[in-house]
Design an enzyme around this catalytic site. Sequence first.
Site, PDB file in Angstrom:
ATOM      1  N   ASN A  90      39.947  96.500 -67.356  1.00 52.92           N
ATOM      2  CA  ASN A  90      41.048  95.583 -67.608  1.00 52.92           C
ATOM      3  C   ASN A  90      41.278  95.313 -69.093  1.00 52.92           C
ATOM      4  OD1 ASN A  90      42.879  93.154 -66.945  1.00 52.92           O
ATOM      5  ND2 ASN A  90      41.221  92.216 -68.117  1.00 52.92           N
ATOM      6  N   SER A 142      50.085  99.506 -66.497  1.00 55.75           N
ATOM      7  CA  SER A 142      51.155  98.532 -66.692  1.00 55.75           C
ATOM      8  C   SER A 142      52.477  99.133 -66.257  1.00 55.75           C
ATOM      9  CB  SER A 142      51.245  98.137 -68.174  1.00 55.75           C
ATOM     10  OG  SER A 142      52.431  97.405 -68.435  1.00 55.75           O
ATOM     11  N   TYR A 154      51.676 100.898 -76.674  1.00 54.81           N
ATOM     12  CA  TYR A 154      51.225 100.320 -75.402  1.00 54.81           C
ATOM     13  C   TYR A 154      51.617 101.215 -74.228  1.00 54.81           C
ATOM     14  CZ  TYR A 154      50.255  96.601 -71.996  1.00 54.81           C
ATOM     15  OH  TYR A 154      49.752  95.853 -70.960  1.00 54.81           O
ATOM     16  N   ALA A 155      52.867 101.675 -74.214  1.00 53.76           N
ATOM     17  CA  ALA A 155      53.333 102.538 -73.131  1.00 53.76           C
ATOM     18  C   ALA A 155      52.550 103.844 -73.084  1.00 53.76           C
ATOM     19  CB  ALA A 155      54.826 102.825 -73.291  1.00 53.76           C
ATOM     20  N   ALA A 156      52.288 104.411 -74.252  1.00 51.12           N
ATOM     21  CA  ALA A 156      51.526 105.660 -74.308  1.00 51.12           C
ATOM     22  C   ALA A 156      50.109 105.453 -73.784  1.00 51.12           C
ATOM     23  CB  ALA A 156      51.484 106.180 -75.744  1.00 51.12           C
ATOM     24  N   SER A 157      49.497 104.332 -74.159  1.00 48.85           N
ATOM     25  CA  SER A 157      48.129 104.064 -73.696  1.00 48.85           C
ATOM     26  C   SER A 157      48.082 103.881 -72.186  1.00 48.85           C
ATOM     27  CB  SER A 157      47.563 102.826 -74.405  1.00 48.85           C
ATOM     28  OG  SER A 157      48.181 101.630 -73.966  1.00 48.85           O
ATOM     29  N   ILE A 187      53.221  89.145 -65.605  1.00 45.57           N
ATOM     30  CA  ILE A 187      52.183  88.246 -65.099  1.00 45.57           C
ATOM     31  C   ILE A 187      51.944  87.125 -66.111  1.00 45.57           C
ATOM     32  CG2 ILE A 187      49.825  88.086 -64.232  1.00 45.57           C
ATOM     33  CD1 ILE A 187      51.596  89.951 -62.571  1.00 45.57           C
TER      34      ILE A 187
END
Length: 246
Positions: A90, A142, A154-157, A187
Amino acid sequence: MISLTGKTAIVTGAARGLGRGIATKLASLGSHVVVCDMNEEGIDQVVNSIEEQGWSAEAYVCNVTDEKQAEKMIEQIASNHGQLDILVNNAGINRDALLHKMTHEQWDAVINVNLTGVFNTMRPASQIMREQTSGRIINISSASWLGNVGQANYAASKAGVVGITKTAARELGKKNVTVNAICPGFIETDMTKGVPDHVWDLMISKISLGRVGKPEDVANCIAFLASDQASYITGEVINVGGGMIL
């Protein structure tokens, strides 16, 4: 009724927010939960909260971007408890910026925690779970893995998390180890508290259920995937987003 009695679980990034909710849920179902984070004060608070309710937990300070620290944690927990049944990856951060303004430092920080950190725990955990011919690995991706403005890193990760999840599921299936990914939508956590009101309202307008998700909404899905009831589910990417329209 889901039961995780007798199971040993590790939850990374569990000092607050989503991770805290996941750790608490797994403990409430009978598992011994290792609450992992770099925030020592935070994980101690989570463990105290869990133990006050009569459940079982321990704190473990670990930087998952450090390969040796992650490997030591996995091996030590498995040795101390004689097994490692559940791993929930997480731990995650965001460092948002438009692509043309994003620095290498912002890119590296997010990739190191969100993707390399997942690899650093999965690799030793997969070795242990192969040997014991059982285990559950649940990775937090995500909804942004499909792309989001200002979140190239973030999107790539998170897309990478989907890729490693599906690959590991194929590799570990014959060893009775399942690997799945959860894609939370919007969330209510510390990560979303700083969102401006107009953006908050816009996000809610895109959610079919008309409300922001709670950490327990994600934790409930993870509890199912960690249980024996989900023994025939692997390599899946499950959206927990209230029907959010991207």
